[in-house]
Design a protein around this motif. Structure first.
Motif, PDB file in Angstrom:
ATOM      1  N   GLN A  61       0.834  -1.206   0.000  1.00 14.51           N
ATOM      2  CA  GLN A  61       0.000   0.000   0.000  1.00 14.51           C
ATOM      3  C   GLN A  61       0.867   1.254   0.000  1.00 14.51           C
ATOM      4  O   GLN A  61       2.013   1.253   0.430  1.00 14.51           O
ATOM      5  N   LYS A  62       0.284   2.331  -0.496  1.00 10.55           N
ATOM      6  CA  LYS A  62       0.892   3.663  -0.428  1.00 10.55           C
ATOM      7  C   LYS A  62      -0.249   4.664  -0.317  1.00 10.55           C
ATOM      8  O   LYS A  62      -1.168   4.667  -1.146  1.00 10.55           O
ATOM      9  N   ASN A  63      -0.208   5.487   0.704  1.00 13.61           N
ATOM     10  CA  ASN A  63      -1.236   6.518   0.898  1.00 13.61           C
ATOM     11  C   ASN A  63      -2.651   5.939   0.865  1.00 13.61           C
ATOM     12  O   ASN A  63      -3.581   6.563   0.344  1.00 13.61           O
ATOM     13  N   ALA A  64      -2.824   4.760   1.426  1.00 14.05           N
ATOM     14  CA  ALA A  64      -4.114   4.076   1.328  1.00 14.05           C
ATOM     15  C   ALA A  64      -5.243   4.828   2.017  1.00 14.05           C
ATOM     16  O   ALA A  64      -6.414   4.606   1.703  1.00 14.05           O
ATOM     17  N   THR A  65      -4.920   5.726   2.962  1.00 17.33           N
ATOM     18  CA  THR A  65      -5.961   6.489   3.648  1.00 17.33           C
ATOM     19  C   THR A  65      -5.995   7.951   3.209  1.00 17.33           C
ATOM     20  O   THR A  65      -6.680   8.770   3.832  1.00 17.33           O
ATOM     21  N   ARG A  66      -5.290   8.284   2.133  1.00 15.76           N
ATOM     22  CA  ARG A  66      -5.373   9.656   1.626  1.00 15.76           C
ATOM     23  C   ARG A  66      -6.696   9.839   0.879  1.00 15.76           C
ATOM     24  O   ARG A  66      -7.084   9.010   0.057  1.00 15.76           O
ATOM     25  N   LYS A  67      -7.379  10.930   1.149  1.00 21.54           N
ATOM     26  CA  LYS A  67      -8.636  11.201   0.460  1.00 21.54           C
ATOM     27  C   LYS A  67      -8.386  11.456  -1.026  1.00 21.54           C
ATOM     28  O   LYS A  67      -7.395  12.086  -1.401  1.00 21.54           O
ATOM     29  N   TRP A  68      -9.299  10.942  -1.835  1.00 22.13           N
ATOM     30  CA  TRP A  68      -9.158  11.044  -3.288  1.00 22.13           C
ATOM     31  C   TRP A  68     -10.560  11.100  -3.895  1.00 22.13           C
ATOM     32  O   TRP A  68     -11.553  10.781  -3.225  1.00 22.13           O
ATOM     33  N   TYR A  69     -10.628  11.499  -5.151  1.00 18.03           N
ATOM     34  CA  TYR A  69     -11.916  11.518  -5.846  1.00 18.03           C
ATOM     35  C   TYR A  69     -12.140  10.163  -6.515  1.00 18.03           C
ATOM     36  O   TYR A  69     -11.278   9.679  -7.252  1.00 18.03           O
ATOM     37  N   PRO A  70     -13.298   9.527  -6.287  1.00 13.05           N
ATOM     38  CA  PRO A  70     -13.497   8.167  -6.782  1.00 13.05           C
ATOM     39  C   PRO A  70     -13.752   8.044  -8.271  1.00 13.05           C
ATOM     40  O   PRO A  70     -13.516   6.996  -8.850  1.00 13.05           O
ATOM     41  N   ALA A  71     -14.232   9.119  -8.922  1.00  3.35           N
ATOM     42  CA  ALA A  71     -14.660   9.035 -10.324  1.00  3.35           C
ATOM     43  C   ALA A  71     -15.648   7.870 -10.474  1.00  3.35           C
ATOM     44  O   ALA A  71     -16.463   7.641  -9.586  1.00  3.35           O
ATOM     45  N   SER A  72     -15.548   7.094 -11.542  1.00  4.12           N
ATOM     46  CA  SER A  72     -16.562   6.059 -11.792  1.00  4.12           C
ATOM     47  C   SER A  72     -16.432   4.819 -10.916  1.00  4.12           C
ATOM     48  O   SER A  72     -17.246   3.906 -11.023  1.00  4.12           O
ATOM     49  N   LEU A  73     -15.440   4.780 -10.024  1.00  6.29           N
ATOM     50  CA  LEU A  73     -15.448   3.723  -9.023  1.00  6.29           C
ATOM     51  C   LEU A  73     -16.691   3.859  -8.144  1.00  6.29           C
ATOM     52  O   LEU A  73     -17.104   2.907  -7.473  1.00  6.29           O
ATOM     53  N   THR A  74     -17.290   5.041  -8.163  1.00 12.69           N
ATOM     54  CA  THR A  74     -18.560   5.276  -7.479  1.00 12.69           C
ATOM     55  C   THR A  74     -19.612   4.245  -7.879  1.00 12.69           C
ATOM     56  O   THR A  74     -20.444   3.819  -7.059  1.00 12.69           O
ATOM     57  N   LYS A  75     -19.593   3.828  -9.153  1.00 14.33           N
ATOM     58  CA  LYS A  75     -20.618   2.901  -9.642  1.00 14.33           C
ATOM     59  C   LYS A  75     -20.523   1.535  -8.978  1.00 14.33           C
ATOM     60  O   LYS A  75     -21.459   0.735  -9.067  1.00 14.33           O
ATOM     61  N   MET A  76     -19.411   1.253  -8.297  1.00 18.77           N
ATOM     62  CA  MET A  76     -19.337   0.025  -7.503  1.00 18.77           C
ATOM     63  C   MET A  76     -20.376   0.059  -6.389  1.00 18.77           C
ATOM     64  O   MET A  76     -21.037  -0.941  -6.094  1.00 18.77           O
ATOM     65  N   MET A  77     -20.528   1.224  -5.758  1.00 16.64           N
ATOM     66  CA  MET A  77     -21.541   1.344  -4.717  1.00 16.64           C
ATOM     67  C   MET A  77     -22.939   1.375  -5.319  1.00 16.64           C
ATOM     68  O   MET A  77     -23.887   0.832  -4.718  1.00 16.64           O
ATOM     69  N   THR A  78     -23.100   1.979  -6.485  1.00 17.92           N
ATOM     70  CA  THR A  78     -24.391   1.943  -7.178  1.00 17.92           C
ATOM     71  C   THR A  78     -24.807   0.500  -7.419  1.00 17.92           C
ATOM     72  O   THR A  78     -25.961   0.118  -7.209  1.00 17.92           O
ATOM     73  N   ALA A  79     -23.858  -0.325  -7.848  1.00 14.84           N
ATOM     74  CA  ALA A  79     -24.141  -1.745  -8.065  1.00 14.84           C
ATOM     75  C   ALA A  79     -24.413  -2.454  -6.740  1.00 14.84           C
ATOM     76  O   ALA A  79     -25.330  -3.279  -6.646  1.00 14.84           O
ATOM     77  N   TYR A  80     -23.634  -2.146  -5.703  1.00 12.93           N
ATOM     78  CA  TYR A  80     -23.804  -2.811  -4.408  1.00 12.93           C
ATOM     79  C   TYR A  80     -25.209  -2.577  -3.858  1.00 12.93           C
ATOM     80  O   TYR A  80     -25.885  -3.520  -3.406  1.00 12.93           O
ATOM     81  N   VAL A  81     -25.663  -1.328  -3.881  1.00 14.33           N
ATOM     82  CA  VAL A  81     -26.993  -1.002  -3.367  1.00 14.33           C
ATOM     83  C   VAL A  81     -28.071  -1.714  -4.187  1.00 14.33           C
ATOM     84  O   VAL A  81     -29.074  -2.194  -3.640  1.00 14.33           O
ATOM     85  N   THR A  82     -27.853  -1.820  -5.490  1.00 16.13           N
ATOM     86  CA  THR A  82     -28.813  -2.514  -6.354  1.00 16.13           C
ATOM     87  C   THR A  82     -28.851  -4.008  -6.053  1.00 16.13           C
ATOM     88  O   THR A  82     -29.918  -4.614  -5.947  1.00 16.13           O
ATOM     89  N   PHE A  83     -27.677  -4.623  -5.933  1.00 14.51           N
ATOM     90  CA  PHE A  83     -27.626  -6.049  -5.595  1.00 14.51           C
ATOM     91  C   PHE A  83     -28.318  -6.315  -4.253  1.00 14.51           C
ATOM     92  O   PHE A  83     -29.001  -7.328  -4.082  1.00 14.51           O
ATOM     93  N   LYS A  84     -28.147  -5.410  -3.318  1.00 18.51           N
ATOM     94  CA  LYS A  84     -28.778  -5.591  -2.009  1.00 18.51           C
ATOM     95  C   LYS A  84     -30.299  -5.501  -2.124  1.00 18.51           C
ATOM     96  O   LYS A  84     -31.031  -6.272  -1.489  1.00 18.51           O
ATOM     97  N   ALA A  85     -30.781  -4.579  -2.962  1.00 20.84           N
ATOM     98  CA  ALA A  85     -32.229  -4.460  -3.170  1.00 20.84           C
ATOM     99  C   ALA A  85     -32.800  -5.743  -3.760  1.00 20.84           C
ATOM    100  O   ALA A  85     -33.892  -6.184  -3.395  1.00 20.84           O
ATOM    101  N   ILE A  86     -32.039  -6.352  -4.672  1.00 18.47           N
ATOM    102  CA  ILE A  86     -32.474  -7.624  -5.273  1.00 18.47           C
ATOM    103  C   ILE A  86     -32.476  -8.729  -4.224  1.00 18.47           C
ATOM    104  O   ILE A  86     -33.416  -9.515  -4.121  1.00 18.47           O
ATOM    105  N   ARG A  87     -31.420  -8.783  -3.411  1.00 19.47           N
ATOM    106  CA  ARG A  87     -31.316  -9.802  -2.363  1.00 19.47           C
ATOM    107  C   ARG A  87     -32.475  -9.696  -1.379  1.00 19.47           C
ATOM    108  O   ARG A  87     -33.002 -10.717  -0.909  1.00 19.47           O
ATOM    109  N   GLU A  88     -32.889  -8.477  -1.080  1.00 18.55           N
ATOM    110  CA  GLU A  88     -33.946  -8.256  -0.102  1.00 18.55           C
ATOM    111  C   GLU A  88     -35.345  -8.318  -0.709  1.00 18.55           C
ATOM    112  O   GLU A  88     -36.332  -8.079   0.000  1.00 18.55           O
ATOM    113  N   GLY A  89     -35.446  -8.592  -2.012  1.00 24.22           N
ATOM    114  CA  GLY A  89     -36.742  -8.739  -2.647  1.00 24.22           C
ATOM    115  C   GLY A  89     -37.417  -7.435  -3.022  1.00 24.22           C
ATOM    116  O   GLY A  89     -38.594  -7.425  -3.397  1.00 24.22           O
ATOM    117  N   ARG A  90     -36.693  -6.323  -2.946  1.00 20.84           N
ATOM    118  CA  ARG A  90     -37.274  -5.039  -3.326  1.00 20.84           C
ATOM    119  C   ARG A  90     -37.172  -4.788  -4.824  1.00 20.84           C
ATOM    120  O   ARG A  90     -37.728  -3.824  -5.347  1.00 20.84           O
TER     121      ARG A  90
END
Length: 445
Positions: free
Chosen positions: A28-57
């Motif tokens: 690791q290097k600077n693993a806790t330095r704040k940075w802008y995620p750019a489209s890595l954000t869509k990983m969380m978009t996918a995570y929230v969607t997968f969770k909605a599917i898992r929960e039957g929503r």
């Protein structure tokens, strides 16, 4: 011929390499330095969607609708007309592989009922997962300096995606999509096609972040995850990832990524991409040439970096003296091991709407209708360039038409073309898949 070059800089803002199962940090290097995620954000978009599917929503066949709000997002985008319906499954493939910003917003609206409510879900999940330095302000990653993360936090999210939704891992491994007659390539395709065991996950880029990637590789039954933030180019982030994995599979991990605390720095100043430019062919080869690594091992390679390494340009230069990028890819990533086969994607057969919200985060979700969500502010530099181009175009058209500006009509296919889409077309005219076609320079008319 031999050319002496200065040692290549890493040109990486921050990175972390972990064991995907245990979370043990390998490098690791600077693993806790704040940075802008750019489209890595869509990983969380996918995570929230997968969770909605898992929960039957929601289900993979639930309906997603292109709204006026979602269509307003800048490229990269699909550009479907307002009202176009497609499935959650299609939306997931598009945002993970193609990284379409408009579809990310449409998916969020479908899952949560509004973009604001979806953002509340994203931030609630980030908090629950222990992503202590992450805050989301949109579901796609377009520029917003309030939206930050760290390599540590993105590694935790990548690990959670694999652990919590193993049935969804296939979404990350495709190098492109085929929609109708058009093929759209993933920015992660060369990594997936060339690096042994590569199986995901997501790339990202905005100027203020540089080139980001969250990658995973499985070899011998063991999976590692790397998060790299702030590379100088797409090739550099991919070559650096390949190098991290090759070395990482020879090492043992140490402390757990979740044990890292605090923050080690603020995000880069605006305009990071203009300060951290692509290293260029010689620098790529000085740092990432696999043939050099094989000759003396990594210790010899690192020692060579500290001195002015001699780079034999003959092996990666064309007859005209320009870099042979095909050979550079072969020597820094390895030859293609897998044929490029984009996955077929269609609108699907959407049935029913997701049950918006969820008891865990519904109380924190603001009740904002999609049409009332503020539209994103255009990049002022891009807006000025567009306005100047339009003025130049009108001036050129006026000179051609005897001094009468052609304001009533626009060039066919341009972003401002008012002509209706072809019968049955699902795409907004001038916004088919990606960037609107720019007006031609008046100098070339």
């Amino acid at each position: 011929m031999l050319a002496s070059v200065a040692p290549a800089k890493a040109d990486i803002g921050a990175y972390v390499l972990i064991n995907a199962k245990s979370g043990a940090i390998i490098d690791q290097k600077n693993a806790t330095r704040k940075w802008y995620p750019a489209s890595l954000t869509k990983m969380m978009t996918a995570y929230v969607t997968f969770k909605a599917i898992r929960e039957g929503r929601a289900t993979l066949n639930s309906t997603v609708v292109q709204s006026k709000n979602s269509l307003s997002e800048p490229p990269s985008k699909m550009g479907f007309k307002v009202g176009t319906k497609f499935t959650v499954d299609t939306a997931l493939k598009i945002i993970i592989i193609k990284s379409a910003n408009d579809v990310a917003v449409a998916l969020g609206e479908a899952i949560a009922g509004s973009e604001g409510a979806f953002l509340a879900m994203m931030n609630a999940e980030a908090k629950r997962l222990g992503m202590t330095n992450t805050h989301f302000t949109n579901p796609h990653g377009l520029p917003d300096n309030r939206m930050v993360t760290t390599a540590r936090d993105m590694a935790i999210l990548a690990m959670a995606l694999r652990r919590d939704f193993p049935e969804s891992r296939d979404y990350y491994k495709h190098p492109g999509i085929r929609f109708g007659k058009k093929t759209l390539r993933s920015a992660n395709r060369e990594f997936l096609l060339r690096v042994p065991g590569a199986n995901g996950i997501k790339t990202g880029y905005i100027c203020n972040s540089g080139y980001n990637v969250a990658s995973s590789v499985t070899r011998g039954g063991k999976t590692l995850i790397a998060v790299i933030l702030g590379a100088g180019s797409g090739l550099e982030r991919t070559a650096f990832a390949r190098q991290l994995f090759d070395q990482g599979f020879r090492k043992r991990g140490g402390q757990n990524v979740t044990s890292l605390r605090g923050t080690s720095g603020n995000p880069p100043a605006n305009g990071y991409c203009r300060r951290n430019r692509s290293p260029g062919a010689k620098a790529y080869m000085a740092r990432y040439d696999m043939e050099t690594e094989k000759k003396g091992g990594f210790l010899f390679f690192k020692a060579n970096q500290k001195n002015n390494a001699k780079v034999d340009e003959a092996g990666f230069t064309l007859a005209n003296g320009k870099p042979d990028w095909a050979k550079i890819l072969d020597r820094t990533l390895g030859p293609r091991r897998i044929a490029y086969r984009p996955i077929q994607v269609s609108l699907g057969n959407p049935t029913g709407a997701p049950k918006a919200g969820g008891t865990a985060v519904a109380v924190a979700a603001p009740d904002i209708p999609a049409e009332d969500v503020p539209l994103p502010t255009a990049n002022p530099l891009r807006r000025a360039q567009i306005e100047m181009r339009q003025k130049l175009q009108k001036t050129a058209e006026a000179s051609v038409a005897g001094g009468i500006p052609q304001t009533a009509a626009a060039r066919p296919g341009a972003a401002t073309d008012p002509a209706p889409a072809a019968p049955g077309s699902i795409f907004r005219q001038g916004l088919d898949f990606t960037v609107p076609v720019p007006a031609p320079s008046p100098r070339k008319q």
